[in-house]
Design an enzyme around this catalytic site. Structure first.
Site, mmCIF file in Angstrom:
data_model
loop_
_atom_site.group_PDB
_atom_site.id
_atom_site.type_symbol
_atom_site.label_atom_id
_atom_site.label_comp_id
_atom_site.label_asym_id
_atom_site.label_seq_id
_atom_site.Cartn_x
_atom_site.Cartn_y
_atom_site.Cartn_z
ATOM 1 N N SER A 1 3.865 -19.641 12.135
ATOM 2 C CA SER A 1 4.237 -18.242 11.918
ATOM 3 C C SER A 1 5.073 -18.086 10.655
ATOM 4 C CB SER A 1 4.991 -17.685 13.130
ATOM 5 O OG SER A 1 6.227 -18.328 13.328
ATOM 6 N N HIS B 1 -21.082 -43.671 13.627
ATOM 7 C CA HIS B 1 -20.148 -42.552 13.422
ATOM 8 C C HIS B 1 -19.287 -42.797 12.179
ATOM 9 C CE1 HIS B 1 -20.785 -40.306 17.201
ATOM 10 N NE2 HIS B 1 -21.118 -41.491 17.681
ATOM 11 N N CYS C 1 -25.738 -40.003 14.992
ATOM 12 C CA CYS C 1 -25.938 -40.449 16.374
ATOM 13 C C CYS C 1 -26.967 -39.548 17.075
ATOM 14 C CB CYS C 1 -24.607 -40.497 17.110
ATOM 15 S SG CYS C 1 -24.662 -41.522 18.609
ATOM 16 N N GLU D 1 -17.321 -40.724 10.758
ATOM 17 C CA GLU D 1 -16.107 -39.899 10.775
ATOM 18 C C GLU D 1 -14.894 -40.609 11.367
ATOM 19 O OE1 GLU D 1 -18.334 -38.814 14.612
ATOM 20 O OE2 GLU D 1 -18.781 -39.486 12.577
#
Length: 520
Positions: free
Chosen positions: A238, A179, A90, A181
């Protein structure tokens, strides 16, 4: 405070130059799905810096700028001379056209602006290998290319875009106006795969198994014989960091579990039993609820909440570390999405992230963030690769500031209790309905809004609880989950009947964007 993050210098990679597109993170994610590591870099990067990074390919993202406007995002022209394959998407296609001698016209002048799905017709090209000659793609552009640079050829058109795809095959420079993606471009993944594997010649061997080996070596080299503190929240991030660090440095890891009074129902016991018992992590529990809640008293601003919690969290670590010897490092479960969402040079900061902002400059530790190049689904895959069971790997995400950012306005014990109890009911009913693996994240929020209700023969004036449930792949974009009405009704009835000071339930049906996942 210094920051020691993941070193991926020796990893085969494709870099995405960030021109401000809402989709640029998705480009990186799609390339990783192909098996090639990819990360965002500033569009201000120089050719010399690109050479140091040593990528096998470069993608120029889309963006809101127009190449003919003053101050539009630019590129170092020497990057085109590095001999590295380039794909412009683009705005990226318009930019490379403009810089290499072609012509781009403003929106409307050529009468060929396009927004939405369109049909691409292409000629033979390495970029379109094994894809249909006609295919559906997503267009989102106003400006358009009307003349292509010398030595370039046209390889794709659409009804309103005569230059939908161009290339210079000798220099391996490609441009596409659509695009690939996004899922609306039906063969977009195939196009990106052709670029990554066939044009860039990437091996496609990026995996969590390789990541573990690389990280263990990196951690051991960085830490040496020093000790590392890790804050355990009980969440996926974590917990995965803890198991990874223990695998790398064993008893040099000391986990500090800070009970800041902002945890979910029963979470403190679960953390100690699950990670301390089953996995044998050395955990020191710090009971700091009063300390945190005293600091948060009267505070309503969400950014101030985050900063206070971030500061106090580290100060508690300082207190615990002062009792230990040879503690040099603090580990955190920061993800790639956390870093992106805290702002880049092409986007305003949406909100500071608890693992990025709020850390005092005078903290005593160097920061280690082993996951800060990974997306959420990659962290789950990493946990599985480390041998962690599904009930840990698929545990609901929980932010560092805890329930503080799920209580709107000032934090009180009464509000916290409404969220704890309602959230427990939500999680229980979602699991009973068999939806716990289908919904990416779900939780409740005390909106801080009171409304009139009737219970029995009496009038009530109590809190409104919002349910937030989303589906997502990587956390960068999300849709609200379409939970069956009968499940929502059961959840609503249980919360109103079982949780004190709540008389109304609402369901958040906002996608991301425009909303973020958390309310604060």
């Amino acid at each position: 405070m210094s920051n020691i993050s993941t070193d991926l210098q020796d990893v085969e990679k494709i870099i995405v130059l960030d021109y401000g597109s809402q989709y640029n993170q998705l480009i990186s994610r799609r390339i990783r799905e192909i098996g090639v590591f990819s990360e965002l870099k500033s569009h201000k990067i120089s050719a010399a810096e690109v050479r140091e990074v040593n990528p096998v390919g470069i993608i120029l993202s889309g963006g809101p700028n127009s190449v003919y406007e003053d101050g539009s995002f630019d590129i170092d022209p020497e990057i085109f001379e590095l001999g590295i394959p380039i794909l412009g998407i683009c705005y990226g296609m318009q930019l490379l056209t403009h810089k290499l001698g072609g012509k781009v016209v403003p929106a409307g002048d050529a009468g060929n602006r396009e927004y939405g799905q369109s049909t691409l017709t292409h000629t033979p090209s390495a970029l379109f290998e094994s894809t249909p000659d006609e295919q559906t793609v997503l267009m989102s552009h106003g400006d358009a290319v009307t003349e292509i640079p010398a030595d370039f050829v046209r390889t794709g058109t659409s009804a309103d875009c005569p230059y939908a795809a161009i290339e210079n095959p000798d220099k391996h420079i490609y441009g596409i106006q659509f695009h690939p993606e996004v899922r609306h471009s039906v063969y977009g993944n195939d196009i990106l795969r052709n670029f990554a594997l066939n044009i860039c010649k990437a091996k496609g061997d990026w995996s969590m198994d390789n990541f573990i080996d690389m990280q263990i070596k990196k951690i051991r080299k960085t830490v040496g014989d020093k000790r590392v503190l890790l804050g355990l929240s009980g969440g996926v991030d974590s917990s995965v960091v803890g198991v990874l660090l223990q695998k790398a440095i064993g008893d040099q890891l000391i986990c500090i579990f800070v009970d800041h009074g902002l945890l979910r129902k029963g979470e403190a016991d679960q953390v100690m039993d699950m990670l301390g018992g089953k996995f044998g992590l050395n955990i020191v529990k710090a009971d700091a609820a009063k300390r945190f809640l005293d600091k948060l008293a009267g505070v309503s601003d969400p950014e101030q909440k985050r900063k206070i919690i971030g500061n106090e969290f580290v100060y508690v670590f300082d207190d615990e570390a002062s009792k230990l010897k040879d503690v040099k490092f603090l580990a955190q479960g920061t993800l790639y999405t956390d870093v992106i969402e805290s702002g880049t040079d092409t986007a305003q900061t949406i909100k500071s992230h608890h693992n990025v902002g709020g850390l005092p400059e005078d903290m005593q530790f160097e920061l280690i963030e082993p996951l800060n190049t990974l997306y959420k689904d990659e962290v789950r895959a990493l946990g599985t690769e480390l041998g962690m069971p599904d009930h840990i790997v698929w545990r609901q995400p929980f932010p560092g500031p805890g329930l503080a950012i799920r209580v709107m306005g000032e934090i009180t014990e009464e509000k916290l209790e409404t969220v704890r109890e309602s959230d427990a009911i939500l999680r229980e009913e979602i699991a009973k309905a068999g939806l716990d693996r289908d919904i990416w994240q779900y939780f409740t929020v005390n909106t801080g809004v009171r409304s009139v209700g009737v219970m029995g023969d009496g009038r009530t004036y109590d809190y409104t609880i919002a349910i937030r449930a989303i589906t997502s792949i990587d956390g960068m974009t999300a849709d609200f989950a379409k939970i069956p009405w009968e499940v929502l009704q059961k959840i609503s009835v249980r919360i109103v009947n079982e949780v004190d000071h709540v008389n109304r339930i609402v369901y958040d049906i906002t996608s991301k964007p425009p909303a973020t996942v958390e309310w604060e």
